[in-house]
Design a protein around this motif. Structure first.
Motif, PDB file in Angstrom:
ATOM      1  N   LEU A 100       0.577 -19.240 -11.088  1.00  0.00           N
ATOM      2  CA  LEU A 100       0.149 -18.204 -12.020  1.00  0.00           C
ATOM      3  C   LEU A 100      -1.052 -17.485 -11.412  1.00  0.00           C
ATOM      4  O   LEU A 100      -2.126 -18.073 -11.240  1.00  0.00           O
ATOM      5  N   LYS A 101      -0.874 -16.199 -11.077  1.00  0.00           N
ATOM      6  CA  LYS A 101      -1.933 -15.441 -10.418  1.00  0.00           C
ATOM      7  C   LYS A 101      -2.218 -14.159 -11.191  1.00  0.00           C
ATOM      8  O   LYS A 101      -1.305 -13.538 -11.750  1.00  0.00           O
ATOM      9  N   PHE A 102      -3.481 -13.756 -11.167  1.00  0.00           N
ATOM     10  CA  PHE A 102      -3.885 -12.503 -11.794  1.00  0.00           C
ATOM     11  C   PHE A 102      -4.718 -11.702 -10.798  1.00  0.00           C
ATOM     12  O   PHE A 102      -5.525 -12.267 -10.057  1.00  0.00           O
ATOM     13  N   LEU A 103      -4.505 -10.396 -10.788  1.00  0.00           N
ATOM     14  CA  LEU A 103      -5.300  -9.503  -9.944  1.00  0.00           C
ATOM     15  C   LEU A 103      -5.487  -8.180 -10.670  1.00  0.00           C
ATOM     16  O   LEU A 103      -4.546  -7.654 -11.281  1.00  0.00           O
ATOM     17  N   THR A 104      -6.713  -7.656 -10.608  1.00  0.00           N
ATOM     18  CA  THR A 104      -6.966  -6.322 -11.135  1.00  0.00           C
ATOM     19  C   THR A 104      -7.754  -5.510 -10.119  1.00  0.00           C
ATOM     20  O   THR A 104      -8.518  -6.070  -9.317  1.00  0.00           O
ATOM     21  N   GLU A 105      -7.555  -4.211 -10.157  1.00  0.00           N
ATOM     22  CA  GLU A 105      -8.227  -3.273  -9.277  1.00  0.00           C
ATOM     23  C   GLU A 105      -8.723  -2.113 -10.132  1.00  0.00           C
ATOM     24  O   GLU A 105      -7.936  -1.401 -10.747  1.00  0.00           O
ATOM     25  N   VAL A 106     -10.038  -1.964 -10.202  1.00  0.00           N
ATOM     26  CA  VAL A 106     -10.655  -0.894 -10.995  1.00  0.00           C
ATOM     27  C   VAL A 106     -11.303   0.093 -10.036  1.00  0.00           C
ATOM     28  O   VAL A 106     -12.096  -0.299  -9.170  1.00  0.00           O
ATOM     29  N   GLU A 107     -10.971   1.371 -10.187  1.00  0.00           N
ATOM     30  CA  GLU A 107     -11.434   2.387  -9.241  1.00  0.00           C
ATOM     31  C   GLU A 107     -12.332   3.400  -9.939  1.00  0.00           C
ATOM     32  O   GLU A 107     -12.000   3.933 -10.994  1.00  0.00           O
ATOM     33  N   PHE A 108     -13.492   3.657  -9.301  1.00  0.00           N
ATOM     34  CA  PHE A 108     -14.428   4.684  -9.753  1.00  0.00           C
ATOM     35  C   PHE A 108     -14.369   5.820  -8.733  1.00  0.00           C
ATOM     36  O   PHE A 108     -14.689   5.622  -7.560  1.00  0.00           O
ATOM     37  N   GLU A 109     -13.992   7.004  -9.164  1.00  0.00           N
ATOM     38  CA  GLU A 109     -13.853   8.144  -8.257  1.00  0.00           C
ATOM     39  C   GLU A 109     -14.926   9.187  -8.543  1.00  0.00           C
ATOM     40  O   GLU A 109     -15.433   9.290  -9.665  1.00  0.00           O
ATOM     41  N   ILE A 117      -7.927   1.962 -14.161  1.00  0.00           N
ATOM     42  CA  ILE A 117      -7.404   0.650 -13.780  1.00  0.00           C
ATOM     43  C   ILE A 117      -6.176   0.908 -12.920  1.00  0.00           C
ATOM     44  O   ILE A 117      -5.132   1.320 -13.416  1.00  0.00           O
ATOM     45  N   GLU A 118      -6.314   0.711 -11.622  1.00  0.00           N
ATOM     46  CA  GLU A 118      -5.225   0.997 -10.697  1.00  0.00           C
ATOM     47  C   GLU A 118      -4.126  -0.072 -10.760  1.00  0.00           C
ATOM     48  O   GLU A 118      -2.953   0.223 -10.560  1.00  0.00           O
ATOM     49  N   PHE A 119      -4.549  -1.302 -11.009  1.00  0.00           N
ATOM     50  CA  PHE A 119      -3.611  -2.415 -10.937  1.00  0.00           C
ATOM     51  C   PHE A 119      -4.176  -3.553 -11.780  1.00  0.00           C
ATOM     52  O   PHE A 119      -5.371  -3.824 -11.739  1.00  0.00           O
ATOM     53  N   ALA A 120      -3.345  -4.171 -12.571  1.00  0.00           N
ATOM     54  CA  ALA A 120      -3.780  -5.339 -13.349  1.00  0.00           C
ATOM     55  C   ALA A 120      -2.531  -6.096 -13.751  1.00  0.00           C
ATOM     56  O   ALA A 120      -1.843  -5.717 -14.691  1.00  0.00           O
ATOM     57  N   SER A 121      -2.218  -7.153 -13.018  1.00  0.00           N
ATOM     58  CA  SER A 121      -0.944  -7.824 -13.276  1.00  0.00           C
ATOM     59  C   SER A 121      -1.089  -9.336 -13.286  1.00  0.00           C
ATOM     60  O   SER A 121      -1.967  -9.909 -12.629  1.00  0.00           O
ATOM     61  N   LEU A 129      12.064 -16.190  -4.015  1.00  0.00           N
ATOM     62  CA  LEU A 129      12.951 -15.051  -4.218  1.00  0.00           C
ATOM     63  C   LEU A 129      12.999 -14.561  -5.659  1.00  0.00           C
ATOM     64  O   LEU A 129      13.690 -13.573  -5.941  1.00  0.00           O
ATOM     65  N   LEU A 130      12.272 -15.214  -6.566  1.00  0.00           N
ATOM     66  CA  LEU A 130      12.319 -14.810  -7.970  1.00  0.00           C
ATOM     67  C   LEU A 130      10.953 -15.033  -8.612  1.00  0.00           C
ATOM     68  O   LEU A 130      10.548 -16.155  -8.890  1.00  0.00           O
ATOM     69  N   ASN A 131      10.250 -13.910  -8.841  1.00  0.00           N
ATOM     70  CA  ASN A 131       8.930 -13.944  -9.453  1.00  0.00           C
ATOM     71  C   ASN A 131       8.846 -12.835 -10.500  1.00  0.00           C
ATOM     72  O   ASN A 131       9.407 -11.751 -10.322  1.00  0.00           O
ATOM     73  N   LEU A 132       8.126 -13.103 -11.573  1.00  0.00           N
ATOM     74  CA  LEU A 132       7.957 -12.130 -12.648  1.00  0.00           C
ATOM     75  C   LEU A 132       6.556 -11.533 -12.566  1.00  0.00           C
ATOM     76  O   LEU A 132       5.575 -12.252 -12.398  1.00  0.00           O
ATOM     77  N   ARG A 133       6.486 -10.206 -12.689  1.00  0.00           N
ATOM     78  CA  ARG A 133       5.193  -9.506 -12.699  1.00  0.00           C
ATOM     79  C   ARG A 133       5.127  -8.632 -13.938  1.00  0.00           C
ATOM     80  O   ARG A 133       6.067  -7.910 -14.260  1.00  0.00           O
ATOM     81  N   GLY A 134       4.008  -8.686 -14.632  1.00  0.00           N
ATOM     82  CA  GLY A 134       3.805  -7.843 -15.801  1.00  0.00           C
ATOM     83  C   GLY A 134       2.388  -7.334 -15.853  1.00  0.00           C
ATOM     84  O   GLY A 134       1.446  -8.033 -15.466  1.00  0.00           O
ATOM     85  N   GLY A 135       2.210  -6.101 -16.342  1.00  0.00           N
ATOM     86  CA  GLY A 135       0.877  -5.517 -16.427  1.00  0.00           C
ATOM     87  C   GLY A 135       0.897  -4.068 -16.023  1.00  0.00           C
ATOM     88  O   GLY A 135       1.884  -3.360 -16.230  1.00  0.00           O
ATOM     89  N   ILE A 136      -0.197  -3.607 -15.439  1.00  0.00           N
ATOM     90  CA  ILE A 136      -0.268  -2.260 -14.867  1.00  0.00           C
ATOM     91  C   ILE A 136       0.106  -2.383 -13.399  1.00  0.00           C
ATOM     92  O   ILE A 136      -0.602  -3.020 -12.620  1.00  0.00           O
ATOM     93  N   ILE A 137       1.220  -1.775 -13.050  1.00  0.00           N
ATOM     94  CA  ILE A 137       1.869  -2.027 -11.755  1.00  0.00           C
ATOM     95  C   ILE A 137       1.768  -0.805 -10.857  1.00  0.00           C
ATOM     96  O   ILE A 137       1.922   0.337 -11.313  1.00  0.00           O
ATOM     97  N   LEU A 138       1.503  -1.038  -9.574  1.00  0.00           N
ATOM     98  CA  LEU A 138       1.598   0.019  -8.573  1.00  0.00           C
ATOM     99  C   LEU A 138       3.080   0.184  -8.221  1.00  0.00           C
ATOM    100  O   LEU A 138       3.663  -0.669  -7.559  1.00  0.00           O
ATOM    101  N   ASN A 139       3.676   1.283  -8.664  1.00  0.00           N
ATOM    102  CA  ASN A 139       5.105   1.475  -8.423  1.00  0.00           C
ATOM    103  C   ASN A 139       5.393   1.535  -6.929  1.00  0.00           C
ATOM    104  O   ASN A 139       4.767   2.313  -6.204  1.00  0.00           O
ATOM    105  N   PRO A 140       6.329   0.724  -6.436  1.00  0.00           N
ATOM    106  CA  PRO A 140       6.574   0.623  -4.989  1.00  0.00           C
ATOM    107  C   PRO A 140       7.457   1.740  -4.451  1.00  0.00           C
ATOM    108  O   PRO A 140       8.559   1.494  -3.969  1.00  0.00           O
ATOM    109  N   SER A 171       0.273   4.320 -10.968  1.00  0.00           N
ATOM    110  CA  SER A 171       0.416   3.005 -11.589  1.00  0.00           C
ATOM    111  C   SER A 171       0.755   3.183 -13.059  1.00  0.00           C
ATOM    112  O   SER A 171       0.245   4.095 -13.723  1.00  0.00           O
ATOM    113  N   THR A 172       1.620   2.310 -13.557  1.00  0.00           N
ATOM    114  CA  THR A 172       2.108   2.402 -14.928  1.00  0.00           C
ATOM    115  C   THR A 172       2.308   0.992 -15.488  1.00  0.00           C
ATOM    116  O   THR A 172       2.542   0.045 -14.737  1.00  0.00           O
TER     117      THR A 172
END
Length: 408
Positions: A100-109, A117-121, A129-140, A171-172
């Motif tokens: 179980l991992k969490f990462l967030t990226e907050v950007e000040f421009e 919030i660029e990323f928070a998942s 080969l099978l992992n679930l990700r939920g949150g604010i995602i950087l679309n690949p 990110s969405t």
């Protein structure tokens, strides 16, 4: 600035303030460097960053900053010297428990005028080969959107195709699956997400053209809106490099309100291919991506709103000196070149059959100095030519840009 914008700042102030006033023993600080030996793909970029571990604190910290000076002129007219605090980005990562991992990226421009919030998942790892990700995602989509950190690049500006054709960083909120598999020299990865999507602003914006980045201004996409699917597969060979194929698509228009049908559903479809490799012996690094966009534009719109767009970039980076410089043991000097092109309106005028221009091409040579792999000082020269809808003589922009960027 809204309450939503202030909250990340408040959290960061509290967190770092707690660390300061707690008088942490410096011996507890442990730098966790980027793992350059582990086999990685572009999809690993959000986690493959240098972090700082603080004793037994359950979170790791990191970030990067960018600051530039530039003097550019268009058709001989210049705005003079410009000093820019482009962005300051903070990372917070935590291994909540096993798998179980969490990462967030907050950007000040722009000196803090814009906060996002660029990323928070949250990642739940069931199997490689099978992992679930939920949150604010950087679309690949493509390679740059996930791999956008300033210190990784020899160029002060982000690629035009990534920011003016695609809406990087895009990110969405949403959910999806991802996985990887590797065997000896080969590695395969995939990602598939369902997230919030685009809106009518892509054809109703101040640019007066089909313009996907306009949807970045709509903060409502974090709460409601259309649905977007983004998927990517990538294949890497240690000797050849990595190639990725990605797709992003969904309905973008407001077709219904309060049960009343306003319009038919209109879709946008985005296809991208990206590639990177390092040439043996010379250690020349080459990376790039190319994007194709198809938008269902209403017939009532004029031809300046293109239904087809394409563009991309290619970077070539050549190390020319690797040695101890000014006390830095493994300093590197690079020569680099970026080539890029964007056509916002692919097609011909219905009346005359003549080409619709509305495009830009850019060439950017660069020299960079890296005292360490995590810090870059770079000098770029930009030359670009942009044509209007009718293909009139282009507006020519040129000038120098100097900047630095570093992880911390």
């Amino acid at each position: 600035m809204s309450l939503r914008d202030v909250s990340p700042i408040f959290v960061c102030i509290l967190f770092f303030g707690h660390l300061s006033f707690g008088q942490i023993d410096s011996t507890l600080l442990k730098r966790r460097p980027v793992d350059t030996l582990q086999q990685t793909l572009n999809m690993d970029a959000p986690y493959n960053r240098p972090f700082l571990d603080v004793g037994k604190l359950p979170v790791s910290l990191g970030g990067y900053m960018e600051v530039n000076w530039q003097r550019l002129g268009t058709d001989g007219v210049s705005e003079g010297h410009q000093f820019q605090a482009r962005r300051l980005t903070l990372f917070v990562a935590s291994t909540i428990s096993r798998r179980l991992k969490f990462l967030t990226e907050v950007e000040f421009e722009e000196g803090g005028r814009e906060v996002a919030i660029e990323f928070a998942s949250l990642d739940l790892e069931f199997h490689p080969l099978l992992n679930l990700r939920g949150g604010i995602i950087l679309n690949p989509i493509g390679a740059f959107n996930q791999n956008h950190d300033g210190p990784k690049w020899e160029f002060t500006d982000r690629p035009i195709s990534a920011t003016q054709l695609l809406p990087a960083t895009w990110s969405t909120p949403g959910f999806g699956l991802y996985g990887k598999y590797h065997s000896e020299a080969w590695m395969f990865g995939y990602e598939a997400y369902v997230t919030g999507g685009f809106d009518d602003s892509i054809i109703d914006n101040p640019e007066n053209r089909t313009f996907l980045p306009a949807s970045k201004e709509n903060a409502e996409r974090f709460e409601e809106g259309n649905t977007l699917f983004t998927g990517k597969i990538a294949l890497r060979n240690n000797a050849i490099g990595e190639v990725g194929l990605s797709y992003m698509g969904g309905t973008y228009n407001t077709f219904e309100a309060d049960g009343i049908v306003l319009d038919e559903k209109r879709r946008l479809n985005v296809f991208a291919i990206d590639f990177n490799t390092t040439l043996p012996r010379l250690n020349t690094f080459i990376t790039g991506e190319w994007t194709f966009i198809d938008v269902d534009v209403p017939d009532t719109f004029t031809q300046q709103f293109g239904d087809k767009q394409h563009g991309g970039f290619m970077d070539i980076v050549q190390p020319i000196l690797k040695k101890k410089i000014f006390g830095w043991e493994k300093a590197v000097v690079n020569l680099a070149l970026r080539l890029e092109y964007v056509d916002w309106n692919v097609g011909s005028f219905d009346e005359t059959g003549g080409n619709i221009a509305q495009d830009i091409w850019n060439i950017m040579p660069a020299i960079s100095f890296r005292p360490t792999p995590q810090t870059v000082i770079r000098l770029n020269y930009r030359h670009s030519e942009e044509r209007d809808l009718l293909g009139n003589p282009p507006a020519v922009t040129g000038g120098f840009i100097f900047g630095l960027s570093t992880y911390f």
